[in-house]
Scaffold this motif. Structure first.
Motif, PDB file in Angstrom:
ATOM      1  N   LYS A 168       8.035  10.122   2.453  1.00  0.00           N
ATOM      2  CA  LYS A 168       9.335  10.678   2.070  1.00  0.00           C
ATOM      3  C   LYS A 168      10.307  10.700   3.247  1.00  0.00           C
ATOM      4  CE  LYS A 168       7.404  15.346   2.381  1.00  0.00           C
ATOM      5  NZ  LYS A 168       7.029  16.529   1.585  1.00  0.00           N
ATOM      6  N   ASN A 169      11.571  10.453   2.889  1.00  0.00           N
ATOM      7  CA  ASN A 169      12.672  10.369   3.854  1.00  0.00           C
ATOM      8  C   ASN A 169      12.575   9.148   4.765  1.00  0.00           C
ATOM      9  OD1 ASN A 169      13.874  12.786   2.916  1.00  0.00           O
ATOM     10  ND2 ASN A 169      12.504  13.997   4.206  1.00  0.00           N
ATOM     11  N   LYS A 170      11.677   8.230   4.435  1.00  0.00           N
ATOM     12  CA  LYS A 170      11.554   6.972   5.185  1.00  0.00           C
ATOM     13  C   LYS A 170      11.647   5.804   4.204  1.00  0.00           C
ATOM     14  CE  LYS A 170       8.592   8.893   8.814  1.00  0.00           C
ATOM     15  NZ  LYS A 170       7.283   8.790   9.505  1.00  0.00           N
ATOM     16  N   ILE A 171      12.169   4.700   4.689  1.00  0.00           N
ATOM     17  CA  ILE A 171      12.297   3.521   3.827  1.00  0.00           C
ATOM     18  C   ILE A 171      10.926   2.878   3.622  1.00  0.00           C
ATOM     19  CG2 ILE A 171      13.290   1.214   3.589  1.00  0.00           C
ATOM     20  CD1 ILE A 171      15.658   2.183   5.263  1.00  0.00           C
ATOM     21  N   VAL A 172      10.589   2.658   2.344  1.00  0.00           N
ATOM     22  CA  VAL A 172       9.395   1.883   1.999  1.00  0.00           C
ATOM     23  C   VAL A 172       9.885   0.563   1.427  1.00  0.00           C
ATOM     24  CG1 VAL A 172       7.295   1.783   0.629  1.00  0.00           C
ATOM     25  CG2 VAL A 172       8.110   3.989   1.497  1.00  0.00           C
ATOM     26  N   SER A 173       9.549  -0.518   2.089  1.00  0.00           N
ATOM     27  CA  SER A 173      10.070  -1.820   1.659  1.00  0.00           C
ATOM     28  C   SER A 173       9.436  -2.267   0.354  1.00  0.00           C
ATOM     29  CB  SER A 173       9.803  -2.877   2.736  1.00  0.00           C
ATOM     30  OG  SER A 173       8.414  -3.179   2.808  1.00  0.00           O
ATOM     31  N   ARG A 174      10.141  -3.148  -0.341  1.00  0.00           N
ATOM     32  CA  ARG A 174       9.601  -3.712  -1.581  1.00  0.00           C
ATOM     33  C   ARG A 174       8.294  -4.445  -1.287  1.00  0.00           C
ATOM     34  NH1 ARG A 174      13.046  -4.066  -5.888  1.00  0.00           N
ATOM     35  NH2 ARG A 174      11.995  -5.942  -6.639  1.00  0.00           N
ATOM     36  N   GLU A 175       8.259  -5.112  -0.141  1.00  0.00           N
ATOM     37  CA  GLU A 175       7.047  -5.850   0.237  1.00  0.00           C
ATOM     38  C   GLU A 175       5.858  -4.895   0.394  1.00  0.00           C
ATOM     39  OE1 GLU A 175      10.540  -8.175   0.926  1.00  0.00           O
ATOM     40  OE2 GLU A 175       9.985  -6.205   1.715  1.00  0.00           O
ATOM     41  N   GLN A 176       6.106  -3.720   1.005  1.00  0.00           N
ATOM     42  CA  GLN A 176       5.040  -2.729   1.169  1.00  0.00           C
ATOM     43  C   GLN A 176       4.513  -2.257  -0.174  1.00  0.00           C
ATOM     44  OE1 GLN A 176       7.462  -0.332   4.272  1.00  0.00           O
ATOM     45  NE2 GLN A 176       5.387   0.445   4.489  1.00  0.00           N
ATOM     46  N   LEU A 177       5.437  -1.977  -1.094  1.00  0.00           N
ATOM     47  CA  LEU A 177       5.038  -1.496  -2.418  1.00  0.00           C
ATOM     48  C   LEU A 177       4.229  -2.545  -3.170  1.00  0.00           C
ATOM     49  CD1 LEU A 177       8.281   0.357  -3.578  1.00  0.00           C
ATOM     50  CD2 LEU A 177       6.060   1.403  -3.050  1.00  0.00           C
ATOM     51  N   ILE A 178       4.721  -3.767  -3.151  1.00  0.00           N
ATOM     52  CA  ILE A 178       4.022  -4.841  -3.864  1.00  0.00           C
ATOM     53  C   ILE A 178       2.645  -5.064  -3.254  1.00  0.00           C
ATOM     54  CG2 ILE A 178       4.031  -7.317  -4.351  1.00  0.00           C
ATOM     55  CD1 ILE A 178       7.094  -7.119  -4.591  1.00  0.00           C
ATOM     56  N   SER A 179       2.589  -5.053  -1.915  1.00  0.00           N
ATOM     57  CA  SER A 179       1.311  -5.249  -1.230  1.00  0.00           C
ATOM     58  C   SER A 179       0.320  -4.144  -1.592  1.00  0.00           C
ATOM     59  CB  SER A 179       1.527  -5.273   0.288  1.00  0.00           C
ATOM     60  OG  SER A 179       0.295  -5.377   0.973  1.00  0.00           O
ATOM     61  N   SER A 180       0.797  -2.894  -1.621  1.00  0.00           N
ATOM     62  CA  SER A 180      -0.080  -1.767  -1.964  1.00  0.00           C
ATOM     63  C   SER A 180      -0.578  -1.883  -3.393  1.00  0.00           C
ATOM     64  CB  SER A 180       0.679  -0.441  -1.795  1.00  0.00           C
ATOM     65  OG  SER A 180       1.031  -0.236  -0.446  1.00  0.00           O
ATOM     66  N   LEU A 181       0.305  -2.291  -4.296  1.00  0.00           N
ATOM     67  CA  LEU A 181      -0.076  -2.438  -5.691  1.00  0.00           C
ATOM     68  C   LEU A 181      -1.092  -3.556  -5.868  1.00  0.00           C
ATOM     69  CD1 LEU A 181       3.468  -1.863  -7.134  1.00  0.00           C
ATOM     70  CD2 LEU A 181       1.458  -0.582  -7.867  1.00  0.00           C
ATOM     71  N   TRP A 182      -0.909  -4.631  -5.148  1.00  0.00           N
ATOM     72  CA  TRP A 182      -1.856  -5.742  -5.233  1.00  0.00           C
ATOM     73  C   TRP A 182      -3.218  -5.330  -4.679  1.00  0.00           C
ATOM     74  CZ3 TRP A 182      -2.241 -10.950  -6.701  1.00  0.00           C
ATOM     75  CH2 TRP A 182      -1.138 -11.418  -7.428  1.00  0.00           C
ATOM     76  N   GLU A 183      -3.218  -4.581  -3.567  1.00  0.00           N
ATOM     77  CA  GLU A 183      -4.480  -4.112  -2.985  1.00  0.00           C
ATOM     78  C   GLU A 183      -5.196  -3.176  -3.943  1.00  0.00           C
ATOM     79  OE1 GLU A 183      -3.181  -4.254   1.744  1.00  0.00           O
ATOM     80  OE2 GLU A 183      -3.595  -2.333   0.761  1.00  0.00           O
ATOM     81  N   ASP A 184      -4.417  -2.491  -4.781  1.00  0.00           N
ATOM     82  CA  ASP A 184      -4.998  -1.593  -5.772  1.00  0.00           C
ATOM     83  C   ASP A 184      -5.326  -2.343  -7.064  1.00  0.00           C
ATOM     84  OD1 ASP A 184      -4.276   1.046  -7.874  1.00  0.00           O
ATOM     85  OD2 ASP A 184      -5.587   1.312  -6.149  1.00  0.00           O
ATOM     86  N   GLU A 185      -5.226  -3.680  -7.007  1.00  0.00           N
ATOM     87  CA  GLU A 185      -5.548  -4.569  -8.131  1.00  0.00           C
ATOM     88  C   GLU A 185      -4.639  -4.344  -9.332  1.00  0.00           C
ATOM     89  OE1 GLU A 185     -10.262  -5.268  -7.101  1.00  0.00           O
ATOM     90  OE2 GLU A 185      -9.717  -4.171  -8.905  1.00  0.00           O
ATOM     91  N   ARG A 186      -3.360  -4.050  -9.063  1.00  0.00           N
ATOM     92  CA  ARG A 186      -2.428  -3.861 -10.173  1.00  0.00           C
ATOM     93  C   ARG A 186      -1.579  -5.117 -10.413  1.00  0.00           C
ATOM     94  NH1 ARG A 186      -2.126   1.821 -11.439  1.00  0.00           N
ATOM     95  NH2 ARG A 186      -3.414   2.939  -9.970  1.00  0.00           N
ATOM     96  N   PHE A 187      -1.659  -6.101  -9.525  1.00  0.00           N
ATOM     97  CA  PHE A 187      -1.040  -7.405  -9.708  1.00  0.00           C
ATOM     98  C   PHE A 187       0.396  -7.335 -10.218  1.00  0.00           C
ATOM     99  CE2 PHE A 187      -5.044  -8.998  -8.713  1.00  0.00           C
ATOM    100  CZ  PHE A 187      -5.992  -8.435  -9.525  1.00  0.00           C
TER     101      PHE A 187
END
Length: 228
Positions: A168-187
């Protein structure tokens, strides 16, 4: 993954129990030197201890007593001794259960699961609840609640919100979000991320939190800690 310390000098039995428990996603540690059990215990920091009574150097009662001087970790005795005084002694020393050899593995795993649920239940409950902008997020039920009501979130929406409020209060890049979702197998793809963030915003807007997630063009998203 829970860490279990198995203090058993019968190597074939130790190997069999470890292999069976590994199948249940428990990480099982053993003891190399039976006069240094406490050193192993301190290094491993197990979530549960399984201990035999008849051991080289000192018996299991000795080590149970030593462990209890330093920790309240759950302890199960696993022994071929069947005299009632052995069971009474183990309980008096602070053990949580006593299983007699030979035993059915299903009984052992059931007792392990029951003890771990009981001992670590409070911590698990605490972990599923998060507070953000005066709202409570229930990670188990996929909901967010504040004074304006309760909103159900999809699994992807919940995951995205969780990632944002953890930074919170920090920028989370789209790349970070997509990468995290992929690592969680959400593709999830870039377009799917946009759709999910927009849906998340609409749901949050229904309880007055629509402005709590801010888009930083070309950078990503911010979950603000408070709304102006």
């Amino acid at each position: 993954m829970f860490k279990l310390l198995l203090i058993e000098d019968d190597q074939s039995l130790f190997t069999e129990i470890r292999e069976r428990l590994n199948q249940w996603s428990y990480h099982v540690y053993g003891v190399d030197h039976f006069d240094q059990v406490m050193s192993t215990f301190t290094n491993v920091k197990p979530d549960l201890v399984i201990i035999d009574i008849q051991l080289p150097k000192y018996d299991g009662f000795h080590w149970c007593r030593m462990i209890r001087e330093h920790s309240n970790v759950p302890i199960i005795f696993l022994s071929s001794r069947d005299h009632p005084t052995d069971m009474v002694m183990s309980m008096q020393l602070g053990a949580d259960d006593f299983i007699q050899k030979p035993f059915h593995f299903e009984v052992l795993i059931a007792k392990i699961q029951a003890i771990l649920r009981r001992v670590y239940h409070y911590t698990s409950d605490q972990a599923v609840l998060k507070t953000w902008c005066n709202a409570t997020i229930d990670m188990e039920r996929s909901t967010i609640t504040n004074e304006h009501g309760t909103v159900d979130l999809s699994k992807n929406e919940l995951f995205i919100l969780k990632q944002l409020i953890e930074h919170k209060n920090k920028i989370v890049s789209r790349e970070q979000l997509i990468s995290s979702l992929w690592e969680d197998e959400r593709f999830i793809s870039d377009n799917t991320l946009t759709v999910n963030v927009n849906r998340l915003r609409k749901r949050l807007d229904s309880i007055g939190l629509g402005d709590a997630i801010e888009t930083k063009v070309g950078q990503g998203y911010i979950a603000k800690d408070e709304i102006q």
